[in-house]
Design an enzyme around this catalytic site. Structure first.
Site, PDB file in Angstrom:
ATOM      1  N   ASP A 159      37.872  42.530  42.087  1.00  0.00           N
ATOM      2  CA  ASP A 159      36.635  43.531  42.116  1.00  0.00           C
ATOM      3  C   ASP A 159      36.343  43.589  43.591  1.00  0.00           C
ATOM      4  O   ASP A 159      36.746  42.816  44.274  1.00  0.00           O
ATOM      5  CB  ASP A 159      35.618  42.785  41.407  1.00  0.00           C
ATOM      6  CG  ASP A 159      35.921  42.776  39.736  1.00  0.00           C
ATOM      7  OD1 ASP A 159      36.747  43.529  39.475  1.00  0.00           O
ATOM      8  OD2 ASP A 159      35.207  42.170  38.993  1.00  0.00           O
ATOM      9  N   LYS A 160      35.379  44.645  43.806  1.00  0.00           N
ATOM     10  CA  LYS A 160      35.190  44.913  45.013  1.00  0.00           C
ATOM     11  C   LYS A 160      34.571  43.706  45.798  1.00  0.00           C
ATOM     12  O   LYS A 160      34.851  43.421  47.041  1.00  0.00           O
ATOM     13  CB  LYS A 160      34.296  46.241  45.239  1.00  0.00           C
ATOM     14  CG  LYS A 160      33.336  46.394  46.439  1.00  0.00           C
ATOM     15  CD  LYS A 160      32.348  47.342  46.362  1.00  0.00           C
ATOM     16  CE  LYS A 160      31.570  47.605  47.698  1.00  0.00           C
ATOM     17  NZ  LYS A 160      30.623  48.495  47.617  1.00  0.00           N
TER      18      LYS A 160
END
Length: 348
Positions: A159-160
């Site tokens: 995830d970012k």
């Protein structure tokens, strides 16, 4: 086309803004279907992507210019729908000079320690500035054609705002080998992925396994959820450390997690499912925000400064695609999580 034509069209360097008013004779009340009738120049899949990306907003008697991310949202006659269509981007992402923390690299693979805030591959709202753009610039032509146009060399993702170790393939042979290893998830091979997760609460045992299928959330489509209709998902966890709050009672724990499957948001969903969401996770742990008041003042400040889910991919082990050697890498906690851990310990 049913109903009246577009009421307003404007263009800029960043794209086009379309505005329509629901006539009521479109044959459906669903947002995506109304738009499909009224904007036949855009495909259904494109319209759905724009809705999910927050590019569609509605003004009505009840709401004013509110972004709607649910394709099944019911509209009514007289509602004004605004659609922001971003400027078309090249099908193939371009290389960009983005600094990478390279842990290992040879002719076949590259292992990086991903910082927070770095999106892995181009998507709506993140067409540039991604890991893919950085890899194209760093590795050059050897990446072309593998993993699909938008994800050259990418065989897994973080995830970012999750930090830690990632591997990318630099040629087709490596890509095929890594894809097979990730699909196996270490059941028969050397592949291992380990994560460190700071969670709310303290589990009532030392270790455990969450075996619960994961699918899209039935209402919030940007979220995942444990659902019977989902795909198999298995997460193993083991407690590493516990932390007390300002009242001396246990308030949080550090867990080491290993994945047996690789579903979107798997660790975040599974740990929330067993009542121990990640610290800082505004998506899967919003109801635990009040627990921050149980932390010491320095821990509260560190958690606020963190501004993301407290999750780090610290371990990666795999079989080299060319040599067959078993390779393993360990990544230390980044500075923001180290600060959080140290302040949690100081409250003991």
């Amino acid at each position: 086309m049913q109903g009246s034509s577009l009421e307003h069209v404007s263009s800029s360097n960043s794209g086009q803004r379309l505005e329509v008013t629901v006539a009521g004779d479109e044959g459906s009340v669903r947002l995506d279907r109304v738009l499909a009738v009224r904007l036949q120049e855009l495909s259904r899949s494109r319209l759905k992507a724009l809705i999910l990306a927050g590019q569609v907003s509605i003004s009505s008697v009840a709401i004013k210019n509110a972004p709607i991310r649910d394709p099944a949202y019911h509209v009514t006659a007289g509602d004004t729908i605004t659609i922001d269509v971003p400027e078309a981007v090249a099908a193939e992402p371009a290389g960009e000079d983005i600094a990478l923390d390279i842990v290992y690299e040879d002719d076949d693979i590259i292992v990086i320690d991903k910082p927070k805030g770095l999106v892995v591959h181009p998507a709506a709202g993140h067409e540039t500035g991604t890991l893919v753009n950085a890899l194209i610039a760093h590795c050059g032509a050897s990446l072309s054609g593998i993993g699909g146009v938008k994800r050259p060399g990418i065989v897994h993702r973080l995830d970012k705002d999750t930090t830690g170790l990632m591997v990318a393939a630099k040629n087709d042979r490596a890509h095929q080998s890594l894809t097979e290893q990730f699909a196996d998830h270490g059941r028969t091979g050397a592949m291992r992925r380990g994560y460190l997760a700071f969670v709310w609460g303290v589990p009532n045992r030392q270790r455990g396994t969450v075996d619960a299928p994961i699918d899209r959330h039935p209402h919030a489509r940007e979220k995942m959820a444990v659902r019977d209709s989902g795909r198999e998902a298995v997460t193993h966890w083991e407690a590493q450390e516990t932390f007390n709050g300002r009242d001396g009672k246990p308030v949080a724990a550090l867990l080491a997690c290993q994945l047996e499957t690789g579903r979107t948001h798997q660790i975040r969903v599974h740990l929330a499912h067993i009542g121990h969401p990640l610290l800082g996770d505004s998506v899967y742990g919003p109801h635990f925000k009040t627990k921050a008041s149980h932390l010491g003042p320095q821990s509260q400040a560190a958690l606020t400064a963190l501004g993301r889910q407290a999750l780090h991919a610290y371990l990666l082990a795999l079989e080299h695609p060319q040599t067959g050697a078993i390779l393993e890498w360990i990544s230390d906690l980044p500075d923001d999580l180290t600060l959080l851990r140290n302040n949690l310990r100081a409250t003991q």
